[in-house]
Design an enzyme around this catalytic site. Structure first.
Site, PDB file in Angstrom:
ATOM      1  N   SER A 238     -39.954 -51.054  -9.016  1.00 33.42           N
ATOM      2  CA  SER A 238     -40.641 -49.730  -8.882  1.00 33.42           C
ATOM      3  C   SER A 238     -41.898 -50.036  -8.265  1.00 33.42           C
ATOM      4  O   SER A 238     -41.747 -50.655  -7.101  1.00 33.42           O
ATOM      5  CB  SER A 238     -40.995 -48.846 -10.254  1.00 33.42           C
ATOM      6  OG  SER A 238     -41.332 -47.646  -9.915  1.00 33.42           O
ATOM      7  N   ASP A 261     -35.231 -50.519  -8.051  1.00 34.01           N
ATOM      8  CA  ASP A 261     -35.658 -49.155  -8.162  1.00 34.01           C
ATOM      9  C   ASP A 261     -36.919 -49.115  -7.449  1.00 34.01           C
ATOM     10  O   ASP A 261     -37.764 -48.529  -8.125  1.00 34.01           O
ATOM     11  CB  ASP A 261     -35.560 -48.491  -9.373  1.00 34.01           C
ATOM     12  CG  ASP A 261     -34.860 -47.085  -9.275  1.00 34.01           C
ATOM     13  OD1 ASP A 261     -34.299 -46.783  -8.197  1.00 34.01           O
ATOM     14  OD2 ASP A 261     -34.797 -46.305 -10.516  1.00 34.01           O
ATOM     15  N   HIS A 316     -34.246 -45.199 -14.627  1.00 32.69           N
ATOM     16  CA  HIS A 316     -35.311 -45.794 -14.031  1.00 32.69           C
ATOM     17  C   HIS A 316     -35.989 -47.103 -14.690  1.00 32.69           C
ATOM     18  O   HIS A 316     -35.945 -48.304 -14.160  1.00 32.69           O
ATOM     19  CB  HIS A 316     -36.491 -45.151 -13.570  1.00 32.69           C
ATOM     20  CG  HIS A 316     -37.549 -45.883 -13.037  1.00 32.69           C
ATOM     21  ND1 HIS A 316     -37.260 -46.373 -11.637  1.00 32.69           N
ATOM     22  CD2 HIS A 316     -38.720 -45.907 -13.005  1.00 32.69           C
ATOM     23  CE1 HIS A 316     -38.312 -46.888 -10.857  1.00 32.69           C
ATOM     24  NE2 HIS A 316     -39.420 -46.809 -11.836  1.00 32.69           N
TER      25      HIS A 316
END
Length: 388
Positions: A238, A261, A316
């Site tokens: 992330s 991600d 996620h």
């Protein structure tokens, strides 16, 4: 303190290699490195065996990490105390604290790992310990840019070390100066990743950094001439994914990058343009969105050695420890487990990482086709796909 509705006490590695894993925290004073210094947990192969359960470090080193995570999630300290006591308890990482480095290989490849927003140096231990069990030295940085759920630095006062908390900075979406703040944070994160690489280089040369605040009790001499500094990689989830791209853009000392991600928003145009090292992108289709993917596609086009894959039915947080902290029904309730089993998602993340680090794009693509094609696609898509 025990946990009453949790999975096993030690977080089991999902794809275990031939080595047992050791770990050691290392904090270096900021007056030596500039700014706030460096704090990281090193994971590495070891020949040691655990004497008992206390040999494994706690997943939550201090209760403040849970409180900070609660603040990030909008939950009270009281509620996080309940979750910690009933669910997390004394959950431990699958590695041996203060163990000695294995002597079974001449040299070990190195990886620097960057956590996501609200993360910490321990929240990705399943992934990091698994890589270490396959013969990697992994430096999991705990960022001091106010993006960790909570962290701290030690400063000297009246001859004693005093703990100074560094709390997470909460920023509302579309807040004025949001991009400026996030871009400054990613810049700070890059500095810390580069510092981590420099410290590893010092250890490889047989030099212990000055002003070690945590880790003075450890024999760092065993790292001398044991690290492969010529093929360092940087990996992140992330916000950490943006950090890994920006780090590889800043210095080609990072030969490869892996982005789990990735959140592209913090990257400025220069960082986007200069991110040209071979990179593996592993996305979650349910979390990504077109605007974010447009930036990612631009970066992917920079190098024929880049590979982007999308996990279907994942969430996620599938790259973190959270799906393994909670029992399955609670993980689904909290949104950290999707339709695809967490163990399968983590297995794919680890094995595809190893294939990419060792054999590049072709190696990862071949493994995906042979083993993970049932839930991983080469199509790049986000949540908008499901709204058609």
């Amino acid at each position: 303190m025990g946990s009453y509705i949790s999975s096993p006490q030690v977080l089991t590695r999902q794809v275990s290699g031939q080595f047992q894993v050791g770990c050691k925290d290392l904090m270096i004073d900021g007056t030596v490195l500039g700014d706030r210094g460096l704090f990281m947990r090193l994971y590495f192969p070891t020949d040691s065996q655990a004497a008992d359960i206390s040999s494994y470090p706690l997943w939550l080193p201090k209760p403040q990490y849970a409180h900070g995570l609660g603040e990030y999630l909008g939950q009270s300290s009281q509620k996080m105390n309940v979750i910690t006591s009933t669910v997390v308890g004394e959950k431990r990482e699958d590695c041996i604290e203060n163990a000695q480095m294995s002597t079974k290989c001449d040299k070990w490849p190195i990886v620097v790992f960057s956590h996501g927003l609200g993360g910490s140096r321990t929240f990705y231990s399943t992934y990091c310990t698994s890589l270490a069990s396959h013969g990697y030295v992994v430096a999991a940085v705990e960022h001091k840019d106010h993006s960790a759920c909570w962290t701290y630095q030690l400063t000297e006062k009246n001859g004693e070390l005093v703990e100074q908390p560094i709390k997470i900075k909460l920023i509302e979406k579309n807040e004025k100066n949001e991009f400026k703040i996030r871009n400054q944070q990613v810049g700070k994160r890059v500095t810390e990743c580069v510092k981590a690489l420099n410290v590893l280089e010092q250890l490889n040369l047989g030099t212990v950094p000055e002003k070690v605040l945590i880790g003075n009790d450890y024999n760092w001499a065993q790292f001398k001439n044991k690290l492969v500094m010529s093929s360092a990689s940087v990996i992140g989830h992330s916000f950490g994914g943006a950090t890994s791209l920006a780090s590889s853009a800043y210095t080609t000392d990072f030969q490869k990058a892996i982005v789990f991600d990735g959140w592209m928003y913090p990257l400025d145009s220069t960082q986007q343009e200069q991110a040209k090292q071979p990179t593996l992108f592993l996305n979650v289709g349910d979390w990504q969105w077109n605007e974010n993917l447009d930036v990612m596609k631009k970066i992917i086009s920079h190098n024929d050695g880049n590979l982007a894959l999308t996990l279907n039915g994942a969430v996620h947080q599938c790259f973190s420890d959270f799906p393994f902290i909670f029992p399955s029904w609670l993980a689904k309730k909290f949104g950290v487990q999707g339709r695809t089993e967490p163990s399968l998602c983590m297995q794919a993340a680890i094995e595809l990482s190893l294939a990419f680090l060792e054999n590049g794009k072709d190696g990862a693509q071949k493994l995906k086709d042979e083993k993970f094609s049932s839930f991983i696609s080469n199509e790049i898509y986000g949540r908008e796909k499901y709204k058609l």
